[in-house]
Design an enzyme around this catalytic site. Structure first.
Site, short mmCIF file in Angstrom:
data_model
loop_
_atom_site.label_atom_id
_atom_site.label_comp_id
_atom_site.label_asym_id
_atom_site.label_seq_id
_atom_site.Cartn_x
_atom_site.Cartn_y
_atom_site.Cartn_z
N SER A 191 -1.64 9.40 -1.50
CA SER A 191 -1.97 8.00 -1.27
C SER A 191 -3.17 7.60 -2.12
CB SER A 191 -2.28 7.75 0.21
OG SER A 191 -3.44 8.45 0.59
N GLU A 230 -18.71 10.73 6.55
CA GLU A 230 -17.76 11.83 6.47
C GLU A 230 -18.04 12.87 7.55
OE1 GLU A 230 -15.94 12.43 2.06
OE2 GLU A 230 -17.87 13.36 2.46
N LYS A 283 -9.35 9.61 11.83
CA LYS A 283 -10.76 9.21 11.74
C LYS A 283 -11.18 8.28 12.86
CE LYS A 283 -11.03 9.83 6.74
NZ LYS A 283 -9.76 10.56 6.64
N LEU A 312 -1.10 12.99 1.49
CA LEU A 312 -1.10 13.46 0.11
C LEU A 312 -0.53 12.41 -0.82
CD1 LEU A 312 0.16 17.11 0.67
CD2 LEU A 312 -2.10 16.45 -0.12
N ASN A 364 -4.79 13.14 6.73
CA ASN A 364 -4.80 12.66 5.35
C ASN A 364 -3.40 12.70 4.75
OD1 ASN A 364 -7.89 12.52 4.49
ND2 ASN A 364 -7.60 14.23 5.89
N ASP A 421 1.36 -8.81 2.22
CA ASP A 421 0.23 -8.10 1.60
C ASP A 421 -0.67 -9.14 0.93
OD1 ASP A 421 -0.12 -4.85 0.70
OD2 ASP A 421 -1.35 -6.32 -0.34
N LYS A 436 -9.34 1.17 4.17
CA LYS A 436 -9.28 2.58 4.57
C LYS A 436 -10.29 3.48 3.87
CE LYS A 436 -5.93 4.09 1.10
NZ LYS A 436 -4.70 4.86 0.85
N GLY A 475 0.81 -1.21 0.00
CA GLY A 475 0.00 0.00 0.00
C GLY A 475 0.84 1.26 0.00
#
Length: 637
Positions: free
Chosen positions: A447, A539, A406, A445, A443, A311, A364, A289
């Site tokens: 990804s 959200e 989150k 950037l 967050n 993975d 995610k 990932g």
């Protein structure tokens, strides 16, 4: 042959200048030449000239490109002339025992520096003068923002390597003392507020921001001013990207959104990071990932004895394995395994005995997990337990969970599942010698599935750029920064902590969308429209890094904090782990909601009206209770 002829010509010119210098030294000292001057001088002219030329050659004055001459070349010239003067004085006074006035010696030294050094610097001045005459008519017109070391480096690179292709209009700098000063023949034309006027007046085509050590807030303000113009805006990399002050024009690039973050980059203690990774067996789950692959890239720099890459996606695994094989000699073991498979996880730990675990495997994507909530629990909570418990059973020293902001007061299934995972490792930390920690950040950037790649794809397609709510704000960081924090947290860990990064100022998503459109060379709402689509299930308008109960304590790292521990419902956690071992999991939306509410009483899954399912109850069995009790209490093997 051209080079040989050029060097030969320089030797001839230097030989002539050396003799002119001694002639002028006598003339200045005595006003008229002594009657014996020519007889005496001609006897020693050849050896003295040879000594001077050899001194110049020894100090490399014939191996330099003099049209680019600077202070360094002048210093070398002084050293070479001084060495020649000392050797000639020794030759005259001690070898041939010929006395000369000390005043003549000093004058000769000074005149050699003036003539030899001046001839070389004069050649550069001639080249620069000819370039200055023509530069108004040739090349793209460039304005450099920053008249410090970075700006001077950029200007010198442009002039040395891009003659005729670039015309430097001048500099911009906020320092009042630099206004109207000359740097490399170019003027400091004003401060940042003058940029739009200067761009219009001088027809500037390109602006280069050359301020590698200033705060990102300042960069963001300057970029905003530059974007008011039609000039192409580029930037010099940050000071940590430069190598010992050396920079080439190739490193100048277009401004990226990463340059505009409201927080300075994280600095880490590489020595402490290396100490617990070097010569250890390290496991990274979710190795293919965005975060997991960057973890692998950075971990190999610390020379682990063995790096286990785990993975479920074979394509991602193949990509990161091939990339690392081309960059490192560290032994790699690719493992296409699922963290939900407890037996497979235990087999890995039994065979390889990893000492340090970075657990990055997770579901995610918030909207996807709202539709598939039971999978979020299965992967993010149960999968975390499988890996964390194996770390306990097989004597790992550190376990680092990659968490998220989150997980704080979660409104999404994904966030709730990660919060439960945090609780599980905090519980295990009280039952094990392994140090369990979690790392929360905002967050990332770039990804997969993050907002920036989505916006860029929408811009490339001609728009519109979609924003769910114009009031939405988020914290951002780059992937390398996130990974540096994760590794640093492992070094700081003593067990049970939840580490939190000082994320700086949150970024309004509307502002981010407008900035990306401008950086892409378009005008928001004119060339590329922005469309408000409405918030999706799960959200938030803003994310939090701490619950109300947690608060923070400082660590030895000024940008990393640790959340104060909260009270855990131990019986609930143990009952849940027993069900995980027995394979009893929530099934469907309603059962998953009840499962999460046991940990987070106010949590509600937002779901469609027609979501009606008959769902089995969530129970524990005597068999599962016995298994987990034996498992939890098992000491290191």
């Amino acid at each position: 042959m051209d080079r040989l002829r050029r060097r030969s010509l320089m030797v001839v010119i230097d030989a002539l200048l050396v003799n002119v210098a001694i002639f002028l030294a006598f003339l200045i000292r005595y006003e008229q030449l002594p009657s014996t001057f020519w007889t005496t001088y001609l006897s020693y002219a050849v050896p003295m000239t040879v000594i001077r030329i050899l001194s110049l050659r020894f100090f490399g004055l014939y191996n330099r490109v003099w049209q680019y001459a600077s202070i360094g070349e002048l210093v070398s010239t002084i050293k070479a002339v001084s060495a020649g003067t000392i050797l000639n004085s020794f030759y005259l006074f001690f070898v041939v025992q010929q006395s000369f006035s000390r005043g003549v010696v000093v004058l000769d030294w000074m005149l050699n520096i003036l003539l030899i050094g001046g001839s070389r610097l004069g050649w550069r001045m001639l080249r620069d003068g000819l370039y200055g005459i023509n530069r108004k008519r040739h090349g793209r017109r460039v304005l450099i923002v920053g008249a410090g070391d970075g700006g001077v480096l950029v200007a010198r690179e442009f002039r040395n390597h891009y003659r005729g292709q670039v015309s430097i209009v001048g500099f911009i700098d906020d320092d009042p003392e630099k206004q109207q000063q000359q740097i490399l023949g170019c003027s400091v034309l004003g401060d940042r507020t003058a940029i739009p006027h200067i761009v219009d007046t001088y027809r500037v085509e390109e602006i280069v921001i050359a301020m590698p050590s200033v705060e990102r807030k300042t960069i963001r303000e300057i970029v905003a001013i530059c974007q008011e113009t039609k000039a192409d805006v580029k930037i010099l990399p940050g000071v940590f990207d430069l190598f010992e002050g050396n920079v080439t024009v190739n490193q100048i690039r277009h401004v990226e959104v990463e340059d505009l973050l409201g927080r300075e980059p994280v600095k880490v203690d590489l020595a402490s990071m290396s100490q617990y990774i070097s010569d250890h067996v390290v496991l990274v789950t979710g190795a293919g990932g965005s975060i997991g692959s960057e973890l692998c890239r950075q971990i190999v720099r610390f020379s682990p004895r063995l790096l286990l890459l785990m993975d479920i996606c074979e394509n991602n695994m193949y990509d990161i394995e091939m990339e690392l094989k081309g960059k490192t000699d560290v032994r790699l073991v690719p493992l296409v395994k699922d963290v939900r498979d407890r037996q497979a996880v235990n087999d890995i730990f039994r065979k390889y005995r990893p000492q340090v675990i970075f657990h990055a495997a997770a579901h995610k994507h918030v909207p996807l997990m709202e539709v598939n909530p039971e999978e979020a629990i299965k992967n993010n909570a149960m999968g975390t337990y499988h890996v964390a418990q194996a770390a306990n059973l097989y004597g790992a020293s550190k376990f680092v969970l990659v968490s998220t902001d989150k997980a704080v007061n979660p409104t999404s299934v994904m966030g709730a599942s990660k919060r439960i995972a945090e609780m599980i490792i905090q519980y295990l930390n009280t039952r094990s010698d392994t140090n369990y920690v979690a790392v929360r950040f905002g967050n990332v950037l770039g990804s997969r599935g993050s907002v920036v790649p989505l916006f860029k794809k929408q811009i490339a397609a001609g728009g519109p750029v979609t924003v769910t709510d114009e009031r939405m704000i988020r914290y951002f960081m780059t992937i390398p920064e996130a990974v540096q924090l994760i590794i640093q947290a492992g070094a700081l860990a003593s067990g049970g902590e939840i580490f939190v990064l000082d994320m700086g100022e949150p970024v309004p998503i509307m502002e981010l969308a407008e900035t990306l459109i401008k950086l892409s060379g378009f005008e928001p709402y004119t060339d590329i429209d922005i469309k408000i689509t409405g918030m999706r299930p799960g959200e938030k308008l803003f994310e939090e890094l701490l619950t109300a109960e947690e608060g923070v304590n400082a660590t030895t790292h000024k940008r990393i904090f640790v959340a104060k521990p909260t009270e855990l419902d131990t019986p609930l956690i143990e009952r849940t782990l027993r069900n995980f071992i027995d394979g009893i999991l929530p099934n469907g939306v309603q059962e998953t909601e009840r499962f999460i509410q046991a940990f987070l009483p106010d949590f509600v899954i937002v779901r469609p009206q027609d979501d009606v399912q008959a769902e089995p109850s969530f129970v524990e069995t005597a068999a599962s209770r016995e298994i987990v009790e034996n498992s939890i209490e098992t000491q290191k093997q």
